[in-house]
Structure formats: C-alpha cells, structure tokens
Design an enzyme around this catalytic site. Structure first.
Site, PDB file in Angstrom:
ATOM      1  N   SER A   1       0.844  -1.194   0.000  1.00  0.00           N
ATOM      2  CA  SER A   1       0.000   0.000   0.000  1.00  0.00           C
ATOM      3  C   SER A   1       0.872   1.235   0.000  1.00  0.00           C
ATOM      4  O   SER A   1       1.811   1.348   0.798  1.00  0.00           O
ATOM      5  CB  SER A   1      -0.918  -0.002   1.228  1.00  0.00           C
ATOM      6  OG  SER A   1      -1.734   1.145   1.256  1.00  0.00           O
ATOM      7  N   GLY A   2       0.556   2.184  -0.884  1.00  0.00           N
ATOM      8  CA  GLY A   2       1.397   3.360  -1.062  1.00  0.00           C
ATOM      9  C   GLY A   2       1.446   4.296   0.131  1.00  0.00           C
ATOM     10  O   GLY A   2       2.506   4.843   0.458  1.00  0.00           O
ATOM     11  N   HIS A   3       0.326   4.475   0.816  1.00  0.00           N
ATOM     12  CA  HIS A   3       0.314   5.487   1.875  1.00  0.00           C
ATOM     13  C   HIS A   3       1.051   5.041   3.128  1.00  0.00           C
ATOM     14  O   HIS A   3       1.374   5.867   3.989  1.00  0.00           O
ATOM     15  CB  HIS A   3      -1.118   5.927   2.200  1.00  0.00           C
ATOM     16  CG  HIS A   3      -1.920   4.959   3.010  1.00  0.00           C
ATOM     17  ND1 HIS A   3      -2.167   5.154   4.347  1.00  0.00           N
ATOM     18  CD2 HIS A   3      -2.568   3.830   2.668  1.00  0.00           C
ATOM     19  CE1 HIS A   3      -2.930   4.179   4.807  1.00  0.00           C
ATOM     20  NE2 HIS A   3      -3.182   3.359   3.799  1.00  0.00           N
TER      21      HIS A   3
ATOM     22  N   CYS B   1      -8.310   1.400  10.752  1.00  0.00           N
ATOM     23  CA  CYS B   1      -9.348   1.000   9.793  1.00  0.00           C
ATOM     24  C   CYS B   1     -10.684   0.783  10.463  1.00  0.00           C
ATOM     25  O   CYS B   1     -11.675   0.465   9.819  1.00  0.00           O
ATOM     26  CB  CYS B   1      -8.913  -0.273   9.052  1.00  0.00           C
ATOM     27  SG  CYS B   1      -7.386  -0.036   8.123  1.00  0.00           S
TER      28      CYS B   1
END
Length: 374
Positions: free
Chosen positions: A192-194, A313
């Site tokens: 995941s990029g973030h 989340c």
C-alpha cells in the site's frame, strides 16, 4: 509543536511525493491515450511500477496497481480460489480486509491461531495442511497493531510441501524491514502506497512467476487486462517515489528509540504486547491496566502527541483489539495504544511521547483512591 507517531495508520506524505504529484497534476493526461500527454502519464506509471518492483525484488511484470491494499488482498484471494484452492487458512490476527473477504468467499475458511507472542502456530498449520483440499494460507508479514513479524520461512516450507498457495500481506512491513519475493517465496504479496509516505488510495498486488490474477473489477483493459479502471497517475507515481525513498532508508533502525520509551512506560506499569517476538523496529503496542485507550489518546493529544488505539481501519471503535484477543490478552485489550514512527520521526519524538504519557499517568494516579493503587 506536535509529534506524529501514527505511521502504521498512514505515513506522512514525503516532500518528494508532494513535488512529483504537483508536477503530474499540472501535466494531466490519460495514460491510455496515444498523444504526448498520455505517453508522459504512461511513463510515470511504468517508472513507478519499476520502483515498487525493486522494493520487493520482483519483476515489473508482476506488479498490478489497484485502489489500495484492501482491493489487492481481495484480488489475491480470488486469484487463489480461481487457481484451484478449495479452502482458505487465515491467521487469527490478519487485517480485517483479508479476514472478512475470506469469510465472504465461496470456500471454507479456517482460522490459524497465534501463540501468546502473536506468532502463528506452526504445529496447528502443519496438521491443517494435511487435511483434504488444496489450501491458500494468508499470513501478514507483520501485524499492523503489535508489529510482530511472522515466521514466514517456516510457514512457507509447510505450504510448499502441501502444494498450497501462500499469500503475504506486506503492507505494514514493506519499507520498515527488508521484503523480498524471493526470500519470502510468496505466491502473492500486497503493498500500500500510503504506508510508505505516498498518497492514500493506491496499492499493488505482486505475483510470483507462474501465478496469475483474476479480474475482480471489469471494464476496460488497464493493467494488462487484470484491473479495469483508468489508473490513478498521481497516486501511482507517488507510490513509486515513496517506495524508492523507503528502500534507501531500510538501514535506519529506530528500535533503540522505541525501546527506550518502552522502558519508561513499563516502569509505570505498562505491558508491551508482543515483546517476546521479533517486531517491526518502528512499532510499540502497550497496554496499561485501568487506563483505557480513549483516555490515553485524549491525554496525549492534548499534549500534541498523535498515536492510535490500534488499527485505524476501525475509526472510533471501542471494541477490544482483535490482535490482543487472539493472543489471549483480552483482559488488557481495551487498554492498549499503538505508537509507530516513520520516515519523518526523530529521536526526540519518542522522548516527547514518553514524557507526555508519564505525566498523564502520574496525574491519573494522583486522582485515584489509594486502595486502587495497591
């Protein structure tokens, strides 16, 4: 001055990312167009694909970009089932995007228990893999709350012997410790990029040679026909440059800063979750009996220190930590906070956190009746 120690929820956006995204947004262009702006946008995507592949030692053709780790994990599970996996074995501390997707699948699901340190029970796994039906085994490389690193090599040997599919969610580990498709011998891996300092809303599925993906989003033929939808060019480019930066920083080890802060908290009665297992060097998960998570978060936030109560989340959640319940720590599960550093963290940030926490702890003790302190 504020201190941000919630990198496991989302890393701060890197300056290199901001500069590149600003440039790309000014350029515009659909990466599937054949004109100059389209070709430039396509070049940004392919550059990013190479950078992400380099981070995990994969071939560029193995990387499929998506809207994030949740989508990529769902595609991995669907791909394993399409490849003939008749059941899913999912670790008890897996991220909800894996556990809940598995529960909604068309095949039976078995929960792989963890020990008191948060590592998967290899003996249980060995026996489970002897049962009929080819299995996909989903184990995250490192837990998003405790930071506990799983014994992937040992699990890989068991899965290989049984002819199964090993899926590794490396969303929390990538960029913090070395992640290699070859060393992990994963059939599929997600990123995941973030979490690396890129933008939110971009992820990737990485497949081993010989494994193929099935489409879970239908439409046009983007991502070599494996993921429909016009690519998020700024987000993908940001992912790539963040991956490149993270790869350069792998030698940076913040565990001494974390451990010094942990020692101060332990002296005041805190329990470090997963301390008996290898952990990500940036992560501290601590529980303090009698001092619930929201109270700790508020006390720290008032001092300008930003941490979390676990997985972000489930924003606003008050239910116990799933990770701690699986580890047999349910009595402490509502008293935990997660502290996590990253690329922008300096040693003084950990000192500031420990100072603020200890001050708040002292105020709480002063307000408690003497009998409660016995």
């Amino acid at each position: 001055m504020t201190v941000y120690l919630d990198y496991n929820a989302s890393a701060l956006i890197r300056p290199e990312v901001q500069a590149l995204v600003t440039q790309i947004m000014a350029e515009g262009g659909n990466p599937n167009a054949v004109h100059a702006r389209g070709r430039r946008a396509r070049a940004h995507i392919e550059t990013a694909r190479a950078r992400v592949a380099d981070l995990v030692g994969a071939d560029t053709s193995a990387v499929i970009f998506s809207s994030g780790g949740t989508e990529s994990n769902a595609q991995a599970l669907a791909s394993a089932i399409a490849a003939g996996c008749e059941r899913l074995i999912v670790s008890a501390t897996e991220h909800p995007c894996v556990a809940e997707t598995a529960a909604m699948s068309s095949v039976p699901v078995e929960v792989l228990p963890v020990d008191a340190h948060g590592q998967v029970d290899l003996g249980w796994l060995a026996e489970a893999l002897k049962r009929p039906g080819r299995a996909m085994v989903a184990i995250h490389h490192a837990n998003n709350e405790s930071g506990v690193i799983q014994p992937i090599a040992e699990a890989r040997a068991l899965v290989t012997e049984a002819g199964g599919w090993l899926h590794i969610d490396a969303i929390q580990s990538a960029g913090k410790i070395a992640v290699s498709m070859a060393d992990l011998a994963a059939d599929s891996l997600t990123l995941s990029g973030h979490k690396l300092g890129g933008l939110q809303g971009v992820g990737a599925l990485v497949l081993a040679e010989g494994r193929s993906a099935v489409r879970i989003l239908h439409g046009a033929g983007q991502e070599r026909g494996l993921r429909a939808g016009t690519e998020n060019v700024p987000g993908i480019a940001a992912f790539g440059i963040a991956a490149e930066c993270a790869a350069r920083e792998l030698a940076d080890d913040h565990s001494a800063w974390r451990d010094a802060a942990a020692a101060r908290l332990k002296a005041e009665g805190a329990v470090v979750v997963g301390e008996g297992a290898p952990r990500l060097p940036n992560t501290l998960f601590v529980a303090t009996e009698g001092w619930d998570s929201p109270q700790q978060l508020i006390a720290l936030d008032l001092k300008g220190v930003m941490v979390s109560a676990g997985s972000a989340c489930s924003s606003g959640k008050t239910k116990p930590s799933k990770t701690m319940v699986a580890m047999g720590l349910e009595p402490l599960a509502t008293f935990a906070i997660r502290v996590s550093g990253g690329w922008g963290t300096v040693e003084s940030d950990w000192h500031t956190f420990a100072d603020a926490w200890c001050e708040a702890r002292a105020r709480l003790r002063a307000r408690q009746p003497v009998r409660e302190l016995a």
